[in-house]
Each structure stands twice: as structure tokens, then as C-alpha cells.
Design a protein around this motif. Structure first.
Motif, short mmCIF file in Angstrom:
data_model
loop_
_atom_site.label_atom_id
_atom_site.label_comp_id
_atom_site.label_asym_id
_atom_site.label_seq_id
_atom_site.Cartn_x
_atom_site.Cartn_y
_atom_site.Cartn_z
N GLY A 232 -28.15 18.55 -77.66
CA GLY A 232 -26.69 18.28 -77.65
C GLY A 232 -26.59 19.23 -78.35
O GLY A 232 -26.87 20.65 -78.01
N PRO A 233 -25.44 18.99 -77.91
CA PRO A 233 -23.99 20.49 -78.59
C PRO A 233 -24.17 21.08 -79.80
O PRO A 233 -24.45 19.99 -81.05
N PRO A 234 -23.90 21.75 -80.56
CA PRO A 234 -23.93 22.20 -82.08
C PRO A 234 -23.17 21.92 -83.05
O PRO A 234 -21.49 21.37 -81.79
N GLY A 235 -22.86 21.47 -83.91
CA GLY A 235 -21.94 20.69 -84.56
C GLY A 235 -20.66 21.53 -85.05
O GLY A 235 -20.17 22.79 -83.99
N PRO A 236 -19.95 20.55 -85.59
CA PRO A 236 -18.41 21.62 -84.94
C PRO A 236 -17.79 22.32 -86.31
O PRO A 236 -16.83 23.13 -86.06
N ASP A 237 -18.92 22.91 -86.46
CA ASP A 237 -18.61 24.01 -87.53
C ASP A 237 -19.29 24.92 -86.97
O ASP A 237 -18.92 26.57 -87.84
N GLY B 233 -15.98 28.76 -81.26
CA GLY B 233 -16.41 28.90 -79.72
C GLY B 233 -16.74 28.02 -79.01
O GLY B 233 -16.40 26.60 -78.93
N SER B 234 -16.90 28.14 -78.02
CA SER B 234 -16.60 27.45 -76.49
C SER B 234 -17.24 28.23 -75.15
O SER B 234 -17.77 29.02 -75.76
N PRO B 235 -18.02 27.19 -74.61
CA PRO B 235 -18.79 27.79 -73.67
C PRO B 235 -18.91 28.53 -72.42
O PRO B 235 -17.24 29.33 -72.21
N THR C 263 -28.66 30.47 -80.35
CA THR C 263 -28.16 29.73 -80.30
C THR C 263 -25.78 29.68 -79.53
O THR C 263 -25.42 30.11 -80.97
N ALA C 264 -26.22 30.04 -78.92
CA ALA C 264 -24.67 29.83 -78.46
C ALA C 264 -23.89 28.81 -78.86
O ALA C 264 -24.34 27.70 -78.75
N PRO C 265 -22.68 28.64 -78.54
CA PRO C 265 -21.60 27.40 -79.12
C PRO C 265 -21.66 26.08 -77.94
O PRO C 265 -21.80 25.78 -78.81
N ASP C 266 -22.41 26.58 -76.86
CA ASP C 266 -22.24 25.49 -76.47
C ASP C 266 -24.39 24.79 -76.05
O ASP C 266 -24.11 23.57 -75.61
N GLY C 267 -24.62 25.40 -77.28
CA GLY C 267 -26.19 24.95 -76.88
C GLY C 267 -26.98 25.66 -76.64
O GLY C 267 -27.91 25.10 -76.42
N SER C 268 -26.99 26.60 -76.07
CA SER C 268 -27.95 27.32 -74.45
C SER C 268 -28.67 28.25 -76.18
O SER C 268 -27.55 28.24 -77.11
N PHE C 269 -28.99 29.01 -75.20
CA PHE C 269 -29.74 29.59 -75.57
C PHE C 269 -29.54 31.43 -75.33
O PHE C 269 -30.07 31.66 -74.13
N TRP C 270 -29.04 32.28 -76.06
CA TRP C 270 -29.24 33.78 -75.41
C TRP C 270 -30.17 34.52 -75.77
O TRP C 270 -30.32 34.45 -77.03
N VAL C 271 -30.44 35.35 -74.94
CA VAL C 271 -32.14 35.83 -75.83
C VAL C 271 -31.62 37.83 -75.00
O VAL C 271 -31.00 38.06 -73.58
N SER C 272 -32.09 38.39 -75.15
CA SER C 272 -32.01 39.63 -75.32
C SER C 272 -33.26 40.57 -74.07
O SER C 272 -33.96 40.55 -75.17
N THR C 273 -33.48 41.33 -73.23
CA THR C 273 -34.19 42.41 -73.39
C THR C 273 -34.00 43.19 -74.39
O THR C 273 -32.92 44.15 -74.73
N ASP D 7 -32.23 17.29 -69.43
CA ASP D 7 -32.35 16.06 -69.65
C ASP D 7 -32.15 16.66 -71.05
O ASP D 7 -33.04 16.10 -72.32
N GLY D 8 -30.88 16.92 -72.19
CA GLY D 8 -30.76 16.80 -73.21
C GLY D 8 -31.36 18.11 -74.36
O GLY D 8 -31.51 17.68 -75.03
N GLY D 9 -32.09 18.95 -73.51
CA GLY D 9 -32.30 19.85 -73.88
C GLY D 9 -31.25 21.40 -74.16
O GLY D 9 -29.85 20.83 -74.43
N ALA D 10 -31.57 22.23 -74.32
CA ALA D 10 -30.82 23.02 -75.19
C ALA D 10 -29.86 23.33 -74.01
O ALA D 10 -30.18 24.19 -73.01
N GLY D 11 -27.97 23.57 -74.44
CA GLY D 11 -27.08 23.99 -73.62
C GLY D 11 -26.90 22.80 -72.49
O GLY D 11 -27.30 21.65 -72.17
N ARG D 12 -25.47 23.13 -72.19
CA ARG D 12 -25.44 21.97 -71.14
C ARG D 12 -25.13 23.19 -69.66
O ARG D 12 -23.72 23.69 -69.82
N SER D 13 -25.76 22.41 -68.49
CA SER D 13 -25.44 23.19 -67.18
C SER D 13 -24.04 23.13 -66.94
O SER D 13 -23.78 23.74 -65.77
#
Length: 386
Positions: free
Chosen positions: A26-31, A34-36, A347-357, A380-386
Motif C-alpha cells: 500500500g501507499p506510505p503514511g501521510p507524513d 509528495g504525489s505520484p 521509496t517514492a511518495p506513491d509507494g513505488s521503488f526508484w533505483v539508479s544505475t 497485487d498490493g506490492g510496491a507502488g500503484r500503477s
């Protein structure tokens, strides 16, 4: 399966799918501000995992042609600020997008930074009060030392903590605000023999906890000392999970790459220990891997999922951590040698993961699109909302 060219791709990884079906991310807490990001929805083709659940990983390349992106943090508008180690640039990535990905603009180039070896412009953190104070914090190298500085809306860089040991390698660089509002700093030992990590008078080989003015924070293990934990070789990633449990990556040890749970005043063993040991006075890692398969930079957490991004290992590890801190099952691998060396992970504000090379450096083998920032979304409820 390779992902070298596509802007967006969807993959199903049997190992990753072994994460328990009871996980609810699910998404991170209100603290978390940011937005997707403003991105098109990745296409998803459901398939079944070994446990019968349908889960996939959507992989989207957000930005290309960067030069050793080292730190990533998020602004209230959902965009990211990204440091480039060797150019000393701070970039803004998003929230606007076009056919090539998110828009990348240069916010500032810091003349105070002196890049060399693995030093340069490293970690970055956004003030919890950014909406009003417009302040960024950065970890950077000079000719003499490593420092933490603050930067107000494109103004002059102001150092707030100096004297962190500087060397050709093992400069640390992790920087993040904790749930308590204090600024945490991961440093490197900065010596071949590891003589500073256990020295309480040195800032090297430590995790530091300071105020936004650079002073030791109230409640530290030793009054008037910024040291929160010691015995570290090279701390390059910091993160907290939903229980406020703190994690840090340990990079640069000859035998073992580590993921540690950080507790107040603990000693993590360097240089006495390299990986798990039997000394009751030292704190063992939560997980250790052979150095050639890890040497991890970033770490990110969301609900019960904790992930690391690895340089030598050229992969991510995903762990399912229970509420009492136990790792459930074996760590799973993702992106194994698909994008080369992986460094920052947040962890991005929308609950996805950002990774750099991190392929545009001496140890890397850059692809024409490198370096990149990649977004990962689990179904299925994993990191992020597509």
C-alpha cells in the motif's frame, strides 16, 4: 530476460513472487509528502506464481543519460532531486513527463565539491519543512574532508558538519531524515586498516544523528557527540520501515556485504568483524552476502518489504521482514545483471521503488542509455500503484 532498451516493461520473477501473499504494502503514511509522478500506466499481463498468487513487476525507465546518480530524495510536488557524484550537479526529475520519460532539469552545480575516487556529491535529503524553508541537505567531498551542508533555494552551500574523513574510497555518503525529524548521516571509515570505525572521537565509520544545524541531536548515546552507531566500513544507504526500525547497508568490506538493523549505541564490528561473527559485544547483520554478490548502496522499505540495490552484485535483494524483525524466507533477487551496477534505492511518495544505475564510472560497463533511473511497481498490493 533483458530490459536494456524498453521504456516500460513487465516481468514476472518466480523468486520474487515467493514473497508471502499476506504482505500488504500500500501507499506510505501521510507524513511522507509528495504525489505520484506523471507517468502513463504500465501494461500488466498477469501470470501465476508458485504460491498461486498473480503478481508481476512493472519496470519503467524514468530518466536516461545521467552521470553516476548517487542520491535521490523527493520534493512535495512528487518530483525527485538527484545528485550526480562526479559532475556535482543537483538535478530535478519530474513531475512533468514526455515520450522519453520524466523531464530532467539542472537545479544547481556545486563548485565546493571536489570529486575523485568514490567521493563527490553523494547523499541528498529534503527538509521535512521544505514547503516553507525550501532547504536541501547534501553530503559532499572537499579536498580535505567530507561534509554535510544545507542549500536554500539555489543559494550558496553552507556547511553544517565538517571533518568527516576523506579518502579515495569508503567515503560513506548516506543522508536521510528519520521518523524523529533528526538528520542521519552514514560515513565511511576512510582508512585501509579500518582504524577509525571503533574510535569514538572520529566521525569515520559511523552513523551520525544531528540536528538541521549540524549539532549532536538530543538523546544520542553520548551527550554532545553526534555518533549514533559505530563499527561501520562504508554506509551508503539508510531507511526506516513502518515500525520505525532503521536499516543501513554496509559496503566495501572484503568478504561480506551487509544489511544491518541499526540500534542506538551499537557497534557493528568493523574492522574486527567482516560479516556475521560470535563476539557478543558486536552486532551481527540482519543479512550478509558474499561481497561479489552484493556491495549494496541503497536500501528502501515499504510495509514489510525491505530492498537493497547492489553495485558489485548488479542486482536487488528483496526481504520480507516480520513485525518482530525476523526475515521470512530467503532474500529474493531481482534485476540480476539486467541493468548493471545499481546504487540509489528509495521509496517514492506513491509507494513505488526508484533505483539508479551506476555504470558511468570506472568499474561500470555503460549501456548507451546509462545512467538511468528506474521505477519498480509490484502488482497485487506490492510496491507502488500503477
Amino acid at each position: 530476460m533483458r530490459f536494456r532498451r524498453g521504456r516500460a516493461a513487465v516481468a514476472t520473477f518466480g523468486a520474487v513472487l515467493a514473497l508471502t501473499a499476506s504482505c500488504s504494502f500500500g501507499p506510505p503514511g501521510p507524513d511522507q509528502a509528495g504525489s505520484p509522478p506523471n507517468l502513463p500506466r504500465p501494461s500488466v499481463a498477469p501470470t501465476s506464481s508458485a504460491d498461486g498468487e498473480e503478481r508481476e513487476v512493472a519496470i519503467t525507465v524514468l530518466a536516461k543519460a545521467l552521470e553516476v546518480p548517487w542520491g535521490i530524495a523527493f520534493l512535495p510536488d512528487g518530483s525527485a532531486v538527484v545528485t550526480e557524484r562526479d559532475t556535482a550537479r543537483i538535478l530535478k526529475v519530474g513531475p512533468e513527463s514526455d515520450a522519453e520519460g520524466l523531464k530532467v532539469t539542472e537545479l544547481q552545480r556545486l563548485s565546493e565539491v571536489r570529486p575523485s575516487g568514490d567521493g563527490g556529491l553523494l547523499g541528498i535529503a529534503v527538509s521535512p519543512k521544505y514547503a516553507t524553508d525550501k532547504t536541501l541537505y547534501v553530503y559532499y567531498s572537499t579536498e580535505r574532508d567530507n561534509r554535510v551542508g544545507k542549500l536554500v533555494a539555489g543559494g550558496k552551500l553552507q556547511p553544517i558538519l565538517t571533518g568527516i574523513p576523506r579518502s579515495a574510497s569508503h567515503n560513506g555518503g548516506a543522508l536521510a531524515f528519520g521518523p524523529d525529524g533528526q538528520l542521519y548521516v552514514g560515513t565511511g571509515d576512510g582508512t585501509p586498516a579500518g582504524s577509525l570505525a571503533a574510535n569514538p572521537k572520529s566521525l569515520g565509520g559511523k552513523i551520525l544523528r544531528i540536528t538541521t544545524a549540524g549539532k549532536p541531536a538530543s538523546g544520542n548515546p553520548v551527550k554532545n557527540s553526534p555518533v549514533w552507531s559505530s563499527g561501520h566500513r562504508n554506509v551508503q544507504g539508510l531507511a526506516w520501515d513502518r515500525t520505525k526500525r532503521m536499516y543501513a547497508t554496509e559496503s566495501g568490506q572484503p568478504r561480506s556485504g551487509e544489511l544491518n538493523v541499526i540500534t542506538k549505541g551499537a557497534n557493528y564490528g568493523w574492522p574486527t568483524a567482516d560479516g556475521p561473527g560470535t563476539d557478543a559485544k558486536l552486532t551481527n547483520p540482519l543479512v550478509g552476502w558474499p561481497a561479489a554478490e552484493s556491495s549494496c548502496g541503497g536500501v528502501a522499505a515499504l510495509d514489510s518489504l525491505v530492498a537493497t540495490a547492489c553495485l558489485l552484485g548488479k542486482r536487488m535483494y528483496l526481504l520480507n521482514v516480520t513485525g518482530n524483525g525476523t526475515v521470512l524466507g530467503n532474500p529474493q533477487q531481482l534485476l540480476n545483471d539486467e541493468f548493471g551496477r545499481l546504487r540509489a534505492l528509495v521509496t517514492a511518495p506513491d509507494g513505488s521503488f526508484w533505483v539508479s544505475t551506476s555504470n558511468q564510472e570506472e568499474a561500470g560497463e555503460p549501456d548507451p542509455e546509462d545512467d538511468r533511473i528506474i521505477r519498480l511497481v509490484f502488482s497485487d498490493g506490492g510496491a507502488g500503484r500503477s
